[in-house]
Structure formats: structure tokens, C-alpha cells
Design an enzyme around this catalytic site. Structure first.
Site, mmCIF file in Angstrom:
data_model
loop_
_atom_site.group_PDB
_atom_site.id
_atom_site.type_symbol
_atom_site.label_atom_id
_atom_site.label_comp_id
_atom_site.label_asym_id
_atom_site.label_seq_id
_atom_site.Cartn_x
_atom_site.Cartn_y
_atom_site.Cartn_z
ATOM 1 N N GLU A 1 46.134 40.797 45.461
ATOM 2 C CA GLU A 1 45.163 40.131 46.339
ATOM 3 C C GLU A 1 44.066 39.503 45.499
ATOM 4 O O GLU A 1 43.875 39.862 44.348
ATOM 5 C CB GLU A 1 44.494 41.150 47.274
ATOM 6 C CG GLU A 1 45.452 41.927 48.146
ATOM 7 C CD GLU A 1 44.754 43.095 48.838
ATOM 8 O OE1 GLU A 1 43.504 43.163 48.798
ATOM 9 O OE2 GLU A 1 45.468 43.937 49.392
ATOM 10 N N GLU B 1 36.015 41.767 52.977
ATOM 11 C CA GLU B 1 34.921 41.166 52.216
ATOM 12 C C GLU B 1 34.154 40.202 53.103
ATOM 13 O O GLU B 1 34.748 39.346 53.757
ATOM 14 C CB GLU B 1 35.512 40.409 51.019
ATOM 15 C CG GLU B 1 34.518 40.113 49.951
ATOM 16 C CD GLU B 1 34.441 41.229 48.901
ATOM 17 O OE1 GLU B 1 35.151 42.247 49.049
ATOM 18 O OE2 GLU B 1 33.664 41.078 47.932
ATOM 19 N N LYS C 1 40.285 39.201 44.413
ATOM 20 C CA LYS C 1 39.084 40.029 44.454
ATOM 21 C C LYS C 1 37.930 39.093 44.764
ATOM 22 O O LYS C 1 37.472 38.356 43.911
ATOM 23 C CB LYS C 1 38.858 40.731 43.119
ATOM 24 C CG LYS C 1 37.684 41.674 43.183
ATOM 25 C CD LYS C 1 37.358 42.329 41.883
ATOM 26 C CE LYS C 1 36.235 43.342 42.060
ATOM 27 N NZ LYS C 1 35.119 42.894 42.884
ATOM 28 N N ARG D 1 29.131 48.370 51.518
ATOM 29 C CA ARG D 1 29.679 49.318 50.570
ATOM 30 C C ARG D 1 28.630 50.367 50.181
ATOM 31 O O ARG D 1 28.934 51.499 49.864
ATOM 32 C CB ARG D 1 30.155 48.488 49.381
ATOM 33 C CG ARG D 1 30.229 49.060 48.066
ATOM 34 C CD ARG D 1 31.449 49.852 47.816
ATOM 35 N NE ARG D 1 31.282 50.311 46.454
ATOM 36 C CZ ARG D 1 30.573 51.369 46.119
ATOM 37 N NH1 ARG D 1 30.028 52.113 47.033
ATOM 38 N NH2 ARG D 1 30.433 51.696 44.865
#
Lengths: 332, 538
Positions: free
Chosen positions: B230, B281, B232, B252
Site C-alpha cells: 500500500e 489516513e 504510506k 493516532r
């Protein structure tokens, strides 16, 4: 009377350097720590104990290239009267007093005002101009009475002693080691294992009549059995010794004025640090400047900028920084 | 407070995790739940909001000690910690005359009361405490009132200790500790309940699964087809929860960020079914669902309640890459490939342009993947994520099944111009540098960076700085322009912050180029060219 030259602080009237940073013709040496005493100068003036320690360290006789002095004894060097006065830093440590008949200068070298059984106490020497060290010239540095420190060390050692272990203190071989030995002995401890780099120096301390307790030499391949209940004192390199790597359960601590700062303890990656220094703390620096009655003060080494600015802010004293580039030794 | 202060210095005084756990277990078993819960909060990073700015405290200290303000400031600059500076400047060896009461009393009773007090009464209160406590208490107290409480213990270590106290697994404890904790005695009882009776609130997030950086050759990971590749993304990792019609967006850092991203909350609220938890994200996305560079997201960061204009100009979107809960059921024990499949089908039914499936990287060999990784910046990504297809979703940072494979940083060679002594661990060592590049015959600053050198090189450079100082301005020294340092960074933009007209993102010193002379350092022309090529892909 004094100026900064390439090799350090220079006195033209007497044609000598004080603690030159590289070898010169004529050198006055305040004390035997490596950052103040560079080998190779042709002639040396220093306290007799300092000469003895330098001979031991450089492993040769200085009989023909030195003038050993006692405290308060005045010698004419060129056109100045030179005398040494106890600085209370380590055995033989001296302040240098210079008198050309018009003005008196005092160069403190490294000094402390706290009590120390292993060397002569600091002497207040009045002067017109004072060159003072400023290693710990920040108001956060304030040393505790030595008795409290030795109590702290002994209390911290108890747990290890109860488990038949020794403890280890990291301290420099000249000065701090002997001070710890004398003070811990006075506080009731009797078993000491000392790194061999301090052995000869301990003998010289005894020659000059300072109370160094009995000790054995520490060696790397010792069995823990033979070290139980002892305080091992050695230079910081001991931290990487085979002995301590093998016996990770032996508590160890660094002994230094820098340990007052939490960040410094963390930098050493040490769990424990004891705060003890042979330098003057903030209050002692201010007190010394006042007692010297000097109207002009030069601060050198360490936080000289802070000290000189502070003294100037008080008005009655004119202060400057005196920058001698000296590799800072870790003997603080 | 005495036991908590003792705990602080015990934790501070050891580098062994096991020893830290022992100290924590002992404290938790003896402190009483009303104090223990505060300790958990403090040690896992939930600090009380500060009462005062550092500036205010410095002024008070100057009043008490009669030291000029500059002296306090200079000293603070060297010590690097105001609480410590304060604590040491006031009689460091004083014996405590008064107790501060328990942690619970201080934080649950006194602090709220103090928040309503006028400044002069509060000042009397604080100064009285400074005068009557010992240095250690004063230090911890100062840390608490300045909002800077921190100690060298990770949340994971606290979780391990609490798991021992409770007699439950560490991952269960970590889960219970994730999100917002109440600070009551009951909350502590629930936290350490051994019977699984701990009830979770609907807002409670799962602990994030974190990866390590890949340092070995990628081929050592084995069969390519066992791995999911994937992007980042260069955004904010977050966990989106929708339960009982409520949406919670957790960063996070376990902060609830709903207020800052109402557009995303609304989109999730419309598009996601109840009982859904996504890991993904947060990015600013364009109408085509393409991510925008981090600099655009930066406009939204730290901004609570953004204006409508902000939201239209910089719309927040989610690139989802994992499914932690579906239909109210925990999915973490399922294999990644199954979670991905379910995520895909869930998102294909969701009607929202702002919630997107993080696309797979279409590689078919490791070599392929390496080539894609090189294109990360064009994709607005920081590199690749390599995840074992069979991996379950674990708790915390674990080695072996998830790796981040970041793109190599950008670098330039710059000349050391100014140095400043560091803080804390680096006090008394010149480790903070101002670096410059050539603009015609002059050196113009481009970045300030902390040393990323080894301890040995750092000490060596420190000595060099001390021996080659040209001028001193308080704690800053200008040095002979001769040392070349390589700066690594993640991005470059136009800025007026530095004279060069450029600002670097995350600059740090990567190498000391002792093989280079100052005139071999980079110039404004080479840096401008670098910026152009970076901009063109951004």
C-alpha cells in the site's frame, strides 16, 4: 599585567604563561589536571605537591626543570612577585598572585569553597584584578554540604551491601577520588577498591599528610565475592569495563557537579548521579569576587559570559570575559 | 504526593523496562484508586492544561530571587527545562516543611479550584508551595502546573504494569486504556477489573497497530505474493468509528478530532453503517479523490471549527486501509486479506466521495515495488507499507508482519554558520545548528537543525565549535564557515522564515561531510532547481 596570547594567559613582566594550552618556555601551573598542565614546557613554577603529581603522571623527574613552591611564599619572576595560595580544588591547587608593586592580580585557577578533608582550604586573597573560573556560573548550581552527600551515598549503597555486592562510583583519579575516600571514611565506611590510575596520587596525598584510608587496587577480573561491601572508585571509563558489563546488578553512579542537571544524568545514560564538584558553585563565585575586593574581574572557562554580565549588572564591579580556548576536561 | 514524586524519580532513574514495571506495580498497588487513576492519566500523556505560561513563572522567580530576568532566561536556556530551573534556583537542598497532599487532592480538588482563582491569589498559593516543599516535589509540581509533565515511560509500559495489577492480558489492558479515560476512582476500578466486566463506551477506539521501518533488503521478506503493498500516505493516521449513529474520529495520538474535521464527520455519518470502525489516513483530497500535498492539510491542522470556506477549499477525506469492526463485530483477528475484502465491499456501498479505499500498489515483484517506491513523492506518499496478507490486526508496535518502507529523504550539503547549546540531555553541548547555502559570495541560512550525528561526532563537532567560535551572542556562537553538514529533509517550500527564501520540512543532520570544503556546499541555484522538481510533482 596579563594578556591572552596564542598559548593562553601571558604575563609579559615575568615572561611566563599561566596554565598554557601548549608547551612554552616558562609556565606557572595552577594544578595538575590535564586541561591545565600540558607537558613539554621548559620550566615550571607550581606548588610542590603539584610538581610531585606531575612527576608521577608524566613519569619523569622535574627536578631540573621546575621550581616547587609552598603556599604564600613569594618568588621574584622577572619583574613580578609571584606567590601561590591555596585554591581548595585538589591537592596542590593554587591561585596565582602577581604583584608588580603597582597592582595586584590574582588568577584563581580552578577552586572551590566547600569543605574538603583531602586538601587545604581556599584562601581569600585581596587584589585589584581577579581572574576567576566560571565553570558552574549559573544560579542553578548550588552544592550541598559534603556530609549530606556522603550520607546519601552510604544510604544508596546499603541495599547492594546487604546483597553482598559492591557499589561503583565514577570519579576522576586526581582530586575527586581522594576527596570521596577521605569523606566517606570520615562518615564511617572502610572498604575501598580504587582504580590503579589513582594509586600513585593517593600515595602523594598521604605524603602531604592528608587522610587517605586503606584501600585495595581494583582489577577487572575480580570475583564479586572479593568486592562485597566495597565502594569501588574509578574514572568514568570504568563504566565500559568487563567487570561492570559482566555484573550488571552492581549499582553505579557518576559523581560530578553536572549531575545537578537531569539532562546530564540522562546523557550519561546513568541511572544515578551524585552531585559533587571541586569547582565553585554560583554563590561561592559571587562571594569570592566580593571578598577579593577586586574592582575588575575577568571570568574564564564555562559560563564566563553569564558571570561577567551578572557582575556588571550589579554596578560596582567592571567585569569582562576572558576567553582562553581550552579543551574542557571532564573533571568537573 | 510523596509516593508519586518518589515514583517519578524512580522511573526517571532507571533505564530498565522491567524495573520500571516493578516500580509502577508497586505504586499502583499502594496508591489507592483515586490516586492511581491520575497516575495512569499523567503517565500515559494526559497532562492537565497549564495554568501559566513559562513567561509568567519566570517573572515570579525573578521577583523572589531578585535575579535579573535575563539571568533566569539564560539559565533556563541552558538547563532546558523551566520546572527544573525553578526548582534548582530556589534552595535546592531545602527540607520540605509542608506536604502537597495526595495526587488526587492536588489534581481533582485543588486544580479545579485554582482555575477559578484570580492571578494574585494563585500566585501566593504557588509561591508558598515553592517555598515550603523540597526540590523534588517542587520539580514535579512545576511540571504539573506548566503542562509539561513527562517521564521516560511509555504508555505500553504502563499498560504492562496495569495488566499485571489486574491479572489480564496486556492487549486487553491497552484496549481499555485507548481513548479518553475518566479520572475517577471508579474508572480505575473498571480499568483493573479482572472479570472482563469493563464496559466500553461507544467512543472507545481500538489500539493502533504500528509498524517498524524496514531496514533490511526488501527481498528478505520472502515471497512477494504473501504481501499486500500500500501507499504510506503523508497525512494523519486516524481511526473512524461509527456506533449508534455517532461518529468519532481519533487521531493516532488518541485525540478526538471531530471538531477540526466536521466535513469528514458528516460524510462518515451519512455513508457508514453503524458498528463500523476504519483505520486510515486523513488527507486533503480533490474532487477526483486524489490526495493533495501535506502542505494543504497543514492549513487544516490545529484549527478547531474551520470555516465553511476552509472546508470547501481544503476538503478533508479519508483513505481507508483497514477494517477493525463491522456490524459491531471486532474484525482484528481476521486475516488482512479478509478485512480488506470486507472493507472494499463496505466502501463500494458507501456513497461518499470523501471516504475512499486506499488503492493497492499495482506491483507484481519486489523489483516492481521498489520502482513504485521511488515514485512515492509524485503520489504524495512517504513511501510504501508492506503488510503480510495473513496478518491479524495487532496491538501497538510489533515487528515482522507490517513494515513501513519510506522513500529516501531529500538532501543538500550546507555550511555550519551558528551553533547553540542544546537542551536537557544535550545541555552544554553545541548541538543545534543553523545551516546555510551559498548565494553568490554570501552564505544564507536555509535551516535550523538538531544534530543527528553519533555521540562521538557530536562531541567532536562540539569541540570544534568551541575552538572555532568567532562571536558569541548569549547562548549562540557564530563559527568559522568551514564545516559542511548534509541535511536530510522531507520537503521543500518557499518561505520567508530563512534568508535563503526556502524552508525545509523535518530537516535533520544526516552526515558530517568532513570530506568537503565550505565552497563545495550547495548553492541557491542547486536548491532552487531541487525545489522546482519537488514542486512539479507536488
Amino acid at each position: 599585567m596579563l594578556e591572552v596570547k596564542e598559548h593562553g594567559l601571558y604575563c609579559a613582566l615575568g615572561d611566563f604563561f599561566i596554565d598554557p594550552t601548549s608547551p612554552v618556555e616558562r609556565a606557572v601551573i595552577t594544578h595538575a589536571h590535564a586541561d591545565h598542565a600540558v607537558d613539554g614546557s621548559t620550566h615550571i613554577w607550581a606548588h610542590e605537591a603539584t610538581i610531585r603529581i606531575l612527576e608521577a603522571r608524566w613519569d619523569r623527574s622535574l627536578a631540573r626543570s621546575s621550581s616547587p613552591l609552598k603556599y604564600k611564599e613569594t618568588t621574584e619572576v622577572g619583574e613580578v612577585g609571584l606567590s601561590l595560595h591555596s585554591a581548595g580544588h585538589v591537592l596542590g591547587s593554587s591561585q596565582v598572585r602577581l604583584d608588580d608593586g603597582k597592582e595586584i592580580w590574582v588568577v584563581t585557577g580552578d577552586y572551590k569553597r566547600d569543605s574538603d578533608r583531602s586538601c587545604d582550604p581556599f584562601e581569600v586573597v585581596p587584589c585589584h584584578r581577579l581572574v576567576t573560573e566560571a565553570t558552574f556560573a549559573l544560579p542553578v548550581f548550588k552544592w550541598q554540604p559534603i556530609e549530606r552527600l556522603t550520607q546519601d551515598i552510604l544510604r544508596w549503597s546499603e541495599e547492594a551491601f546487604a546483597q553482598d555486592l559492591p557499589v561503583c562510583l565514577f570519579a576522576y583519579s586526581l582530586g575527586k577520588t581522594q576527596r570521596l575516600m577521605a569523606e566517606l571514611s570520615a562518615a564511617g565506611h572502610s572498604q575501598f577498591l580504587i582504580h590503579r590510575s589513582a594509586d600513585k596520587i593517593c600515595q602523594i596525598y598521604r605524603e602531604f599528610g592528608f587522610p587517605i584510608p586503606d584501600y585495595q587496587i581494583f582489577v577487572n577480573n575480580m570475583e564479586v565475592e572479593g568486592t562485597k561491601g566495597a565502594i569501588i572508585i574509578g574514572p568514568p571509563v570504568l563504566q565500559n569495563s568487563r567487570f561492570l558489563k559482566k555484573h550488571k546488578n552492581i549499582p553505579s553512579a557518576f559523581v560530578s557537579g553536572w549531575m545537578a542537571l537531569r539532562g546530564m544524568r540522562r546523557r550519561r545514560r546513568l541511572a544515578k548521579g551524585f552531585i559533587m564538584s571541586d569547582h565553585a558553585d554560583w554563590q561561592s563565585l559571587i562571594k569570592t569576587v566580593e571578598q577579593s575586593q577586586a574592582k575588575h574581574v575577568y571570568a574564564t572557562h564555562g559560563y564566563s559570559d553569564v558571570l561577567s554580565r551578572y557582575l556588571n549588572s550589579k554596578g560596582s564591579i567592571e567585569a569582562d570575559e576572558l576567553l582562553v580556548l581550552r579543551e574542557s576536561a571532564e573533571d568537573d | 504526593m510523596k509516593d508519586f514524586v518518589q515514583l517519578f524519580f524512580e522511573l526517571d532513574g532507571t533505564t530498565s523496562s522491567n524495573q520500571k514495571i516493578r516500580y509502577l506495580v508497586q505504586y499502583f498497588s499502594e496508591a489507592g484508586p483515586e490516586n492511581a487513576i491520575w497516575a495512569v492519566a499523567l503517565l500515559s500523556g494526559n497532562r492537565p492544561k497549564r495554568f501559566f505560561t513559562n513567561k509568567v513563572l519566570r517573572v515570579w522567580l525573578s521577583e523572589i530571587t531578585q535575579y535579573p530576568d535575563w539571568l533566569i532566561e539564560d539559565t533556563y536556556a541552558i538547563v532546558g527545562d523551566l520546572a527544573e530551573t525553578l526548582s534548582l534556583m530556589m534552595e535546592p537542598w531545602a527540607v520540605a516543611q509542608k506536604s502537597l497532599g495526595s495526587l488526587h487532592e492536588l489534581l481533582s480538588l485543588n486544580f479545579p479550584k485554582w482555575r477559578t482563582m484570580d492571578e494574585s491569589s494563585l500566585k501566593r498559593q504557588v509561591i508558598d508551595i515553592w517555598r515550603t516543599t523540597d526540590a523534588n516535589h517542587r520539580f514535579v509540581f512545576n511540571k504539573l502546573i506548566t503542562g509539561g509533565f513527562r517521564v521516560g515511560v511509555s504508555k505500553a509500559t504502563v499498560a504492562k504494569a496495569l495488566a499485571q495489577v489486574a491479572g489480564i492480558s496486556v492487549s486487553e489492558m491497552t484496549h481499555r486504556m485507548t481513548g479518553t479515560l475518566a479520572t475517577s476512582a471508579e474508572a480505575y476500578q473498571q480499568l483493573i477489573a479482572d472479570d472482563g466486566s469493563a464496559s466500553r463506551s461507544i467512543a472507545q477506539p481500538y489500539p493502533f497497530y504500528l509498524s517498524y521501518a524496514l531496514e533490511e533488503n526488501v527481498e528478505t521478506l520472502g515471497n512477494f505474493f504473501d504481501w499486500s503493498i500500500e501507499w504510506k500516505w503523508d497525512g494523519i493516521r486516524c481511526q473512524v468509528i461509527k456506533r449508534e449513529s455517532n461518529v468519532f474520529v481519533w487521531s493516532r495520538g488518541e485525540e478526538l478530532i471531530n471538531e477540526s474535521f466536521p466535513d469528514l464527520v458528516e460524510a462518515c455519518s451519512k455513508a457508514l453503517p453503524d458498528g463500523t470502525v476504519l483505520d486510515g489516513e486523513l488527507l486533503v483530497v480533490d474532487q477526483n479523490g486524489k490526495p493533495k500535498p501535506f502542505s494543504q492539510l497543514q492549513k487544516r491542522l490545529g484549527r478547531k471549527k474551520p470555516s465553511k470556506k476552509m472546508q470547501t477549499e481544503f476538503p478533508a477525506g479519508l483513505f481507508a486501509y483497514d477494517l477493525l469492526e463491522m456490524d459491531g463485530l471486532d474484525q482484528r483477528e481476521n486475516e488482512l486479506s479478509l478485512r480488506q475484502e470486507r472493507l472494499k465491499s463496505l466502501l463500494s456501498q458507501a456513497d461518499a466521495t470523501q471516504i475512499l479505499l486506499s488503492p493497492e500498489v499495482g506491483a507484481s515483484t519486489w523489483e516492481d515495488a521498489a520502482a513504485w517506491r521511488k515514485k512515492s513523492r509524485e503520489m504524495k506518499a512517504e513511501g510504501l507499507m508492506l503488510k503480510l496478507k495473513s496478518s491479524t490486526y495487532k496491538v501497538g508496535r510489533k515487528k515482522g508482519e507490517w513494515w513501513k518502507w519510506k522513500v529516501d529523504p531529500l538532501t543538500i550539503d550546507a555550511v555550519l554558520l551558528y551553533a547553540q547549546a542544546g537542551h536537557g540531555r544535550r545541555a552544554n553541548l553545541y548541538t543545534d545548528y543553523t545551516l546555510a547555502i551559498w548565494k553568490e559570495d554570501a552564505l544564507v541560512p536555509i535551516a535550523k537543525a538538531y544534530s543527528g550525528l553519533s555521540d562521538k561526532e557530536m562531541t567532536q563537532l562540539d569541540r570544534w565549535i568551541k575552538a572555532n567560535t568567532r562571536e558569541r551572542f548569549g547562548p549562540v556562537r557564530s563559527v568559522l564557515a568551514s564545516q559542511v553538514l548534509e541535511i536530510a529533509f522531507e520537503g521543500i517550500s518557499r518561505s520567508t522564515r530563512h534568508k535563503s527564501g526556502f524552508a525545509l520540512r523535518f530537516p535533520r543532520i544526516s552526515r558530517w561531510r568532513q570530506d568537503k570544503n565550505a565552497d563545495e556546499a550547495d548553492t541557491i541555484d542547486t536548491v532552487t532547481a531541487l525545489w522546482r522538481s519537488y514542486e512539479s510533482i507536488s
